[in-house]
Write a protein that holds these residues in place. Structure first.
Motif, short mmCIF file in Angstrom:
data_model
loop_
_atom_site.label_atom_id
_atom_site.label_comp_id
_atom_site.label_asym_id
_atom_site.label_seq_id
_atom_site.Cartn_x
_atom_site.Cartn_y
_atom_site.Cartn_z
N PRO A 33 0.80 -1.23 0.00
CA PRO A 33 0.00 0.00 0.00
C PRO A 33 0.84 1.28 0.00
O PRO A 33 0.49 2.25 -0.66
N ALA A 37 0.67 4.17 -2.91
CA ALA A 37 0.43 5.58 -2.61
C ALA A 37 1.57 6.45 -3.16
O ALA A 37 1.34 7.50 -3.75
N ASP A 38 2.80 5.98 -2.98
CA ASP A 38 3.96 6.72 -3.48
C ASP A 38 3.92 6.82 -5.01
O ASP A 38 4.15 7.88 -5.57
N GLY A 41 1.49 9.27 -6.08
CA GLY A 41 2.05 10.60 -5.85
C GLY A 41 3.01 11.03 -6.95
O GLY A 41 2.99 12.18 -7.39
N ALA A 66 -2.08 12.68 1.43
CA ALA A 66 -2.56 11.33 1.13
C ALA A 66 -1.54 10.53 0.33
O ALA A 66 -1.42 9.32 0.50
N LEU A 67 -0.81 11.22 -0.55
CA LEU A 67 0.12 10.52 -1.45
C LEU A 67 1.57 10.65 -1.01
O LEU A 67 2.47 10.22 -1.72
N GLY A 71 1.50 8.65 3.73
CA GLY A 71 0.10 8.76 3.33
C GLY A 71 -0.63 7.43 3.34
O GLY A 71 -0.02 6.36 3.27
N ASN A 72 -1.91 7.52 3.47
CA ASN A 72 -2.76 6.35 3.45
C ASN A 72 -4.10 6.77 2.84
O ASN A 72 -5.08 6.95 3.56
N PRO A 73 -4.12 6.95 1.50
CA PRO A 73 -5.34 7.46 0.88
C PRO A 73 -6.49 6.46 1.00
O PRO A 73 -6.27 5.25 0.96
N VAL A 78 -8.38 7.11 -3.95
CA VAL A 78 -7.60 6.43 -4.98
C VAL A 78 -8.42 6.40 -6.28
O VAL A 78 -7.89 6.69 -7.36
#
Length: 94
Positions: A33, A37-38, A41, A66-67, A71-73, A78
């Protein structure tokens, strides 16, 4: 000057939807995850965070948060982000 290097930024090479999709596929394939996210981003930076904020209806700071590295969108975010990037998620049997 010998020895001078420029930091590598994958965002510099994600100039087409196909390149962005291939980059994200690699992150999703690993299933981490934080990596996903990265990668989102990086693609968002390549596209332009301000434009993406406008298209998603999210604040730029919220996107960065978030990104970002920690982050943990949410899944809803997403989906908003991928749609705004002109991409869609699809599933395949493992």
């Amino acid at each position: 000057m010998p020895g001078d290097t420029t930091p590598f930024d994958p965002a510099d090479y994600l100039d087409t939807p196909e390149a962005a999709a291939a980059y994200l596929e690699g992150a999703f394939a690993d299933g981490d995850p934080a990596e996903i996210a990265d990668a989102l981003g990086v693609v968002a930076r390549a596209r332009g965070m301000s434009a993406l904020a406008k298209e998603t209806g999210m604040a730029r700071q919220s996107l960065y948060k978030a990104l970002g590295e920690d982050g943990n969108p949410s899944f809803a975010n997403v989906l908003k982000i991928t749609r705004a990037l002109g991409l869609k998620l699809s599933l395949q049997p493992a």
